[in-house]
Scaffold this motif. Structure first.
Motif, short mmCIF file in Angstrom:
data_model
loop_
_atom_site.label_atom_id
_atom_site.label_comp_id
_atom_site.label_asym_id
_atom_site.label_seq_id
_atom_site.Cartn_x
_atom_site.Cartn_y
_atom_site.Cartn_z
N ASP A 199 0.72 -1.24 -0.04
CA ASP A 199 0.02 -0.17 0.00
C ASP A 199 0.89 1.36 -0.02
N PHE A 200 2.17 1.04 -0.14
CA PHE A 200 3.04 2.26 -0.28
C PHE A 200 4.03 2.25 -1.31
N TYR A 201 4.92 1.07 -1.25
CA TYR A 201 5.97 0.61 -2.34
C TYR A 201 5.21 0.12 -3.66
N SER A 202 5.94 0.66 -4.62
CA SER A 202 5.35 0.05 -5.97
C SER A 202 6.60 -0.62 -6.85
N ARG A 203 6.03 -1.49 -7.49
CA ARG A 203 7.12 -2.37 -8.38
C ARG A 203 7.48 -1.48 -9.91
N SER A 204 6.41 -0.77 -10.27
CA SER A 204 6.78 -0.12 -11.43
C SER A 204 5.53 0.60 -11.67
N ALA A 205 5.65 1.64 -12.62
CA ALA A 205 4.98 2.84 -13.12
C ALA A 205 4.64 3.01 -14.42
N GLN A 206 3.41 3.45 -14.86
CA GLN A 206 3.10 3.64 -16.21
C GLN A 206 4.13 4.41 -17.07
N GLY A 207 4.53 3.89 -18.10
CA GLY A 207 5.65 4.56 -18.83
C GLY A 207 6.93 4.10 -18.56
N GLY A 208 7.23 3.08 -17.40
CA GLY A 208 8.51 2.61 -16.97
C GLY A 208 8.77 1.32 -17.53
N VAL A 209 9.41 0.51 -16.87
CA VAL A 209 10.22 -0.58 -17.25
C VAL A 209 9.57 -1.92 -16.58
N GLY A 210 8.35 -1.72 -16.24
CA GLY A 210 7.69 -3.07 -15.68
C GLY A 210 7.60 -4.11 -16.41
N PHE A 211 7.59 -4.14 -17.71
CA PHE A 211 7.08 -5.02 -18.55
C PHE A 211 8.42 -5.67 -19.12
N ALA A 212 9.30 -5.11 -18.82
CA ALA A 212 10.92 -5.57 -19.23
C ALA A 212 11.36 -6.43 -17.91
N LYS A 213 12.22 -7.47 -18.52
CA LYS A 213 13.10 -7.98 -17.37
C LYS A 213 14.21 -7.37 -17.37
N CYS A 214 14.34 -6.23 -16.46
CA CYS A 214 15.72 -5.58 -16.25
C CYS A 214 16.09 -5.80 -14.73
N ALA A 215 17.38 -5.82 -14.69
CA ALA A 215 18.03 -5.86 -13.18
C ALA A 215 17.23 -5.19 -12.11
N GLY A 216 17.07 -3.82 -12.65
CA GLY A 216 16.81 -2.89 -11.62
C GLY A 216 15.17 -3.20 -11.00
N ASN A 217 14.42 -3.60 -11.91
CA ASN A 217 13.17 -4.02 -11.32
C ASN A 217 13.22 -4.92 -9.91
N TYR A 218 14.21 -5.69 -10.15
CA TYR A 218 14.28 -6.97 -9.01
C TYR A 218 15.13 -6.24 -7.75
N ALA A 219 15.81 -5.50 -7.99
CA ALA A 219 16.67 -4.98 -6.86
C ALA A 219 15.60 -4.08 -6.09
N ALA A 220 14.90 -3.09 -6.76
CA ALA A 220 13.96 -2.24 -6.31
C ALA A 220 12.98 -3.06 -5.42
N SER A 221 12.79 -4.52 -5.85
CA SER A 221 11.83 -5.03 -4.86
C SER A 221 12.11 -5.94 -3.53
N PHE A 222 13.64 -5.90 -3.18
CA PHE A 222 14.14 -6.53 -2.34
C PHE A 222 13.82 -5.80 -0.87
N TYR A 223 13.86 -4.48 -0.99
CA TYR A 223 13.64 -3.80 0.22
C TYR A 223 12.18 -3.90 0.75
N PRO A 224 11.39 -3.51 -0.19
CA PRO A 224 9.70 -3.83 0.40
C PRO A 224 9.65 -5.41 0.69
#
Length: 351
Positions: free
Chosen positions: A175-200
């Protein structure tokens, strides 16, 4: 394609006793380099360390992508890769989004077939296990300059894959952190998507959960993914999942399960799924199942969902009653060659 075989294989049957995912690498890897606007001839060589400068641009500006797929072996020692064409397409979509060069089909598809065939003894027969295939590409130009790299490396690694999870998981709805945003790279399998998920995820674990169900980045009203997987919800006898978008990965397992569900006569809806709808269904006793799906895990059911401060337990249904179990069984039977493949998903490796 250049092939340099290992002098002596490090394979031993004991590797199949391992319970650790992604640590037992096979004898070989594939490497291709991109420079001056073109790819060099790919080389299959013994698996080992690669040399990089600390100024390699991937370390500083995040141009790094990957894919994940699996190889399976049947009782006749035939080896199959599951839907590699979809991974090839998605890999290059990721590359385009991160302004990286696309990888030619003859390097990606033929390279993977060749290395899997070379290391086919590493493909297990045991139901529930497989050989994990990890194609990856990252920027290697030696420069500290905020721009796209001009040099890249494409690498394919293979590793023994036991079951990813051996139990149901609990998930907390973000209800606070987000994995991705519209216009971003959520549909891509890029390393940063996963790194950003570790803390939440770590924060959710402090609250007693295993993973996070990600929600939309604006209002946090609609569920999108779960952990590093697509997520499906069963309300009554209806199977629901969010549509893919710029924020949601177009999962190969997700697509396969939806095809099997529809062809099995299940009631399937691909539409936005509201958190409130899930909570109301839980209160009414109609939230029957929530489960994640992806290449590594295939299907994993959740035994609890966290709605804000409320932990909602979900009964794990029997294999005969559970949509998750039914679909997982149908998918794995195709992957392991136990039944006919009417969809043409299995691609045979070698002769």
């Amino acid at each position: 394609m250049i092939i340099e075989k290992i002098a002596e294989s490090k394979f031993n049957d004991s590797v199949f006793d391992s319970k650790v995912f992604g640590k037992n690498f096979t004898d070989h890897m594939l490497v291709a380099k991109y420079k001056d606007g073109k790819w060099d001839e790919p080389k299959i060589m013994p698996y080992g360390a690669l040399e990089f400068t600390p100024a390699a641009m991937a370390f500083h500006y995040g141009q790094a992508i990957f894919e994940g797929m699996k190889a399976y072996k049947n009782e006749n020692d035939e080896v199959f890769i599951f839907r590699p064409d979809r991974n090839f397409e998605r890999f290059n979509l990721s590359a385009e989004r991160l302004n990286m060069p696309t990888v030619p089909e003859e390097i990606f598809m033929e390279g993977i077939q060749t290395i899997v065939d070379l290391d086919r003894q590493w493909v297990p027969k045991n139901y529930g296990t497989s050989l994990y295939i990890r194609p990856t590409m990252f920027a290697t130009e030696e420069a500290i300059s905020a721009r796209s790299s001009n040099e890249f490396m494409f690498v394919v690694l293979l590793a023994y894959a036991p079951a990813y999870y051996d139990k149901p998981l609990s998930v907390k709805i973000a209800d606070f952190y987000s994995r991705s945003a519209q216009g971003g790279v959520g549909f891509a399998k890029c390393a940063g998507n996963y790194a950003a998920s570790f803390y939440p995820t770590q924060e959710a674990q402090k609250d007693g959960y295993d993973q996070v169900i990600w929600t939309d980045s604006i209002e946090h009203k609609y569920i999108e993914e779960a952990g590093t997987m697509n997520v499906m919800v069963r309300i009554g006898d209806k199977l629901l999942t969010a549509p893919t978008s710029e924020r949601i990965l177009n999962g190969v397992t997700r697509d396969s399960l939806l095809t099997l569900a529809k062809d099995s006569g299940m009631d399937v809806e691909i539409r936005p799924v509201a958190v409130q709808e899930m909570y109301d269904a839980y209160k009414d006793g109609q939230l029957k199942e929530v489960f994640g799906c992806g290449t590594a895990v295939v299907v994993n059911s959740y035994n609890a969902v966290g709605f804000a401060e409320e932990r909602a337990p979900i009964e794990i249904l029997s294999d005969e009653e559970s949509f998750a179990s039914i679909l997982k069984g149908k998918l794995r039977d195709i992957q392991y060659g136990l039944v006919e493949d009417p969809y043409g998903w299995r691609v045979k490796v070698g002769k």
